[in-house]
Design an enzyme around this catalytic site. Structure first.
Site: not given
Ligand SMILES: O=C(O)c1cc(=O)[nH]c(=O)n1[C@@H]1O[C@H](COP(=O)(O)O)[C@@H](O)[C@H]1O
Length: 282
Positions: A96
């Site tokens: 990011k």
């Molecule tokens: O860019 C991302 O991957 C991301 C964007 C977003 O809007 N929301 C989001 O949760 N993420 C990333 O996606 C992952 C979500 O993780 P879980 O909630 O464990 O599935 C994390 O690494 C967040 O940093």
């Protein structure tokens, strides 16, 4: 190298569109019976890569969880990127990044320059210093056949106060960014290499998501969204969605077979949701 969008479409078609995030939370290390140290991080990461890199389309290491261990954590990340890529997964580095253009050029050389130890198939970027500030990364990605995923509408509820704010011309800021991404992808076949991040948690966004590029959809699993939500969020462009799950898969470790089964279950649910919506749309 073949452009990222082409490589991603091929991987989605052959392996299914799932992205599994590698997010070694301290609590997950504990649940896996590992210490919250570099050895634990290394073991967790290796187990995940070994279990999944030969079958999922995309692996998405979250850089923060590696950075917190300093240079030794970054060494684990470098090895994970190399191992995952050589097992056939595309690696999306979740870093990011977003900064003024001259600094973006340095981030671009860290993640998008083929000679870099952290070179990845794609990287996540934040456009909220202005989409144009990302130009050095967009150019570097185009030159190396890599891709970028630019935040548009994030899965967290706090994102709306910025992303849904109205720009001078009446569009939402998110739509402004999406339109810029569409312009970058114009004419690309089968899919552009500039992707957008749109949370699977958001329901109908009202945004035009037809950017001719991939749509990363995080928020499935631990944040409460399910694959069945995807048609509602993405409508007619659901076929370009790469749903992303981290804890929802990782919590099934450390057993490799259980990790694979969890990923396979999500992949099956995604397939059912996407083909169900195609059938409904005729
Ligand atoms: O860019 C991302 O991957 C991301 C964007 C977003 O809007 N929301 C989001 O949760 N993420 C990333 O996606 C992952 C979500 O993780 P879980 O909630 O464990 O599935 C994390 O690494 C967040 O940093």
């Amino acid at each position: 190298m073949i452009p990222f969008g082409t490589r991603l479409r091929r991987a989605m078609d052959t392996r299914g569109p799932l992205c599994v995030g590698i997010d070694p939370h301290a609590s997950l290390l504990r649940d896996w019976g590992l210490n919250d140290d570099v050895a634990g991080l290394e073991r967790f990461t290796r187990t995940t890569v070994d279990a999944l890199a030969d079958r999922v389309a995309v692996l998405k290491p979250q850089s923060a969880f590696f950075e917190r261990f300093g240079s030794r954590g970054i060494a684990v990340l470098e090895k994970a990127v190399a191992d995952a890529r050589s097992a056939g997964a595309l690696v999306l580095m979740d870093a990011k990044r977003g900064d003024i253009g001259s600094t973006m050029a340095a981030y671009a050389s860290a993640f998008l320059d083929e000679g870099s130890p952290l070179f990845s198939d794609a990287v996540t970027l934040s456009p909220y210093l202005g989409f144009g500030s990302l130009r050095p990364a967009l150019d570097a990605a185009a030159a190396s056949g890599a891709g970028v995923f630019v935040l548009a509408l994030t899965s967290n509820p706090e994102g709306a106060e910025v992303q849904r704010a109205t720009a001078a011309d009446g569009r939402s800021l998110a739509q402004l960014m999406l339109d810029r991404m569409a312009a970058e992808n114009e004419g690309a076949r089968p899919l552009g290499s500039v992707g957008a991040v749109v949370g699977a948690t958001l329901g109908d966004t009202g945004a035009d998501l037809a950017i001719n590029g991939p749509l990363l959809a995080p928020g499935i699993g631990a944040q409460g969204a399910t694959p069945a939500d995807l048609p509602k969020v993405f409508g007619s462009v659901v076929g370009n969605v790469v749903p992303s799950v981290s804890r929802g898969v990782l919590r099934h470790g450390p057993d490799a077979a259980a990790l694979r089964e969890a990923a396979e279950r999500f992949a099956d649910e995604v397939r059912a949701a996407v083909s169900g919506s195609r059938d409904r749309d005729g």
